[in-house]
Design an enzyme around this catalytic site. Sequence first.
Site, PDB file in Angstrom:
ATOM      1  N   ASN A  13       0.716  -1.184  -0.061  1.00  0.00           N
ATOM      2  CA  ASN A  13      -0.175  -0.052  -0.051  1.00  0.00           C
ATOM      3  C   ASN A  13       1.102   1.184  -0.065  1.00  0.00           C
ATOM      4  O   ASN A  13       1.624   1.681   0.988  1.00  0.00           O
ATOM      5  CB  ASN A  13      -0.952  -0.080   1.074  1.00  0.00           C
ATOM      6  CG  ASN A  13      -1.859   1.087   1.345  1.00  0.00           C
ATOM      7  OD1 ASN A  13      -1.829   2.209   0.432  1.00  0.00           O
ATOM      8  ND2 ASN A  13      -2.653   1.184   2.532  1.00  0.00           N
ATOM      9  N   ARG A  91      -2.680  -2.110  -3.590  1.00  0.00           N
ATOM     10  CA  ARG A  91      -4.008  -1.230  -3.078  1.00  0.00           C
ATOM     11  C   ARG A  91      -4.051  -0.091  -4.051  1.00  0.00           C
ATOM     12  O   ARG A  91      -2.777   0.846  -4.006  1.00  0.00           O
ATOM     13  CB  ARG A  91      -3.944  -0.460  -1.726  1.00  0.00           C
ATOM     14  CG  ARG A  91      -5.037   0.500  -1.302  1.00  0.00           C
ATOM     15  CD  ARG A  91      -4.967   1.069   0.074  1.00  0.00           C
ATOM     16  NE  ARG A  91      -6.004   1.830   0.151  1.00  0.00           N
ATOM     17  CZ  ARG A  91      -6.193   3.178   0.780  1.00  0.00           C
ATOM     18  NH1 ARG A  91      -5.009   3.441   1.079  1.00  0.00           N
ATOM     19  NH2 ARG A  91      -7.361   3.826   0.847  1.00  0.00           N
ATOM     20  N   HIS A 180     -12.985   3.439   0.500  1.00  0.00           N
ATOM     21  CA  HIS A 180     -12.806   2.335   1.346  1.00  0.00           C
ATOM     22  C   HIS A 180     -13.548   1.135   1.124  1.00  0.00           C
ATOM     23  O   HIS A 180     -13.901   0.341   1.903  1.00  0.00           O
ATOM     24  CB  HIS A 180     -13.537   2.840   2.815  1.00  0.00           C
ATOM     25  CG  HIS A 180     -12.728   3.797   3.463  1.00  0.00           C
ATOM     26  ND1 HIS A 180     -13.429   4.967   4.251  1.00  0.00           N
ATOM     27  CD2 HIS A 180     -11.470   4.181   3.770  1.00  0.00           C
ATOM     28  CE1 HIS A 180     -12.619   5.840   4.584  1.00  0.00           C
ATOM     29  NE2 HIS A 180     -11.391   5.252   4.612  1.00  0.00           N
ATOM     30  N   ARG A 241     -10.480  16.172   7.627  1.00  0.00           N
ATOM     31  CA  ARG A 241     -11.416  16.708   6.635  1.00  0.00           C
ATOM     32  C   ARG A 241     -12.806  16.901   6.950  1.00  0.00           C
ATOM     33  O   ARG A 241     -13.489  16.225   7.903  1.00  0.00           O
ATOM     34  CB  ARG A 241     -11.584  15.357   5.516  1.00  0.00           C
ATOM     35  CG  ARG A 241     -10.201  15.034   4.713  1.00  0.00           C
ATOM     36  CD  ARG A 241     -10.389  13.833   3.780  1.00  0.00           C
ATOM     37  NE  ARG A 241      -9.305  12.893   4.473  1.00  0.00           N
ATOM     38  CZ  ARG A 241      -9.658  11.513   4.149  1.00  0.00           C
ATOM     39  NH1 ARG A 241     -10.328  11.222   3.372  1.00  0.00           N
ATOM     40  NH2 ARG A 241      -8.590  10.733   4.743  1.00  0.00           N
ATOM     41  N   GLU A 385      -8.349  -4.657   5.580  1.00  0.00           N
ATOM     42  CA  GLU A 385      -8.074  -4.614   4.314  1.00  0.00           C
ATOM     43  C   GLU A 385      -6.981  -5.408   3.585  1.00  0.00           C
ATOM     44  O   GLU A 385      -7.167  -5.734   2.528  1.00  0.00           O
ATOM     45  CB  GLU A 385      -7.830  -2.850   4.076  1.00  0.00           C
ATOM     46  CG  GLU A 385      -9.179  -2.090   4.319  1.00  0.00           C
ATOM     47  CD  GLU A 385      -8.875  -0.626   4.393  1.00  0.00           C
ATOM     48  OE1 GLU A 385      -8.278  -0.109   5.335  1.00  0.00           O
ATOM     49  OE2 GLU A 385      -9.003  -0.015   3.189  1.00  0.00           O
TER      50      GLU A 385
END
Length: 406
Positions: A13, A91, A180, A241, A385
């Site tokens: 990743n 990823r 996600h 965010r 993940e």
Amino acid sequence: MMASHAQLILVINCGSSSLKFALYSTDQRGPLLSGLAECLGQADASMRIDADGARVKTSLDGANHAGALAALTRELDARGLLKGIAAVGHRVVHGGERFTASALITPDVIAGIEACVPLAPLHNPANLIGIKAAIAALPGVRQVAVFDTAFHQTMPKAAYLYALPLAYYRDLGVRRYGFHGTSHRYVAAEAVRELGLDPLDHGIVIAHLGNGASATAVLNGRSVDTTMGLTPLEGLVMGTRAGDVDFGALLYIARRTGVDLDGLDTLLNRKSGLLGLSELSNDCRTLVAAAEEGNQQAADALDVFVHRLARHIGGLATSLPRLDAVIFTGGIGENSAPIRAKTLGRLKSLGIELDADANAGIFGGKRGLISTGRTPAALVVPTDEEWMIAEDTADLAGLKAEMAAQ
Ligand code: AMP
């Protein structure tokens, strides 16, 4: 100990200055080792590897992604693991409309990921660097791309179109994609199993609450709506965010302060969310502790987080014919009993009933029901993940078929 026929899968990743990795064996559930190379391209670049309960940290002397991967392959070689690697899973953040599922990497797939760079200008280039470095470091090894956006490609048009002039969708691909997806897909499947739901007849909402946060409505295993949009900025309140904001407010701020587009980008992505509201921290744990000690801004920030989350879960439920369960995952969802309790407290109109004792006991990687026996249920499922990427990689690289044939 690996069985003799087991094969290894390296999961990578890549961020703009980091490379996270995990090594799996086809014959066991957890990773054999995992680690992180960070500050890549800077003098203090370093790599840490966790294996067998021990952590080894080394300096990378200013190495970039390729240098980090070279250091990792040397380390894997020294541990006798390099030759066993049969496939690498990557990823990839944005797959646009082209990638509706994970893909075995070919030159054409690389071109497809490159074509999505304008949609994710910070993430996809880093993912491509990782892919190219892994191909160079492990020639002949099958490589697989697993996209954050792919799971949401089943959303109907009504959920993915913005009410902007349609030409922006046609000409520039401006629509909601969602993110996600790997986490939502994994958690959805686990929740359906855990709750004994029918894989072909269920409706659930998943709240992935980490530093980034999004919620998704899953109908019969398929994403039908999600809170993130063209970029991972829309929707829930996150660490730094903003999530949803009235665009009129941004126009107003720009006109009043003269902030330019890059300034707005920084404002919305790095200075807002829990950090912006609390003026203290982006870290939920810190804010929960501060609120308990009477810090009003920390308490207000968490209240906004919960309000927005409950409102979105309620909204997402309208994309389902029936709500069977709400599932919490991600660092906050897996660990914060107070956030889960406050959120479910606002969802009484959906019929969810919190089991306060069960809720208080679920943290630190545990899974379990946090509602009383009635439906809709509320459940905590730790996400994984990397494992999902390893599973897809084993599948697409044909390792599962090879193992089954043995
Ligand atoms: P992630 O991005 O999934 O690693 O999640 C990171 C977020 O999880 C941070 O905001 C952490 O503060 C939060 N988190 C981790 N443990 C706890 C906890 N015990 N209580 C509240 N938040 C937590």
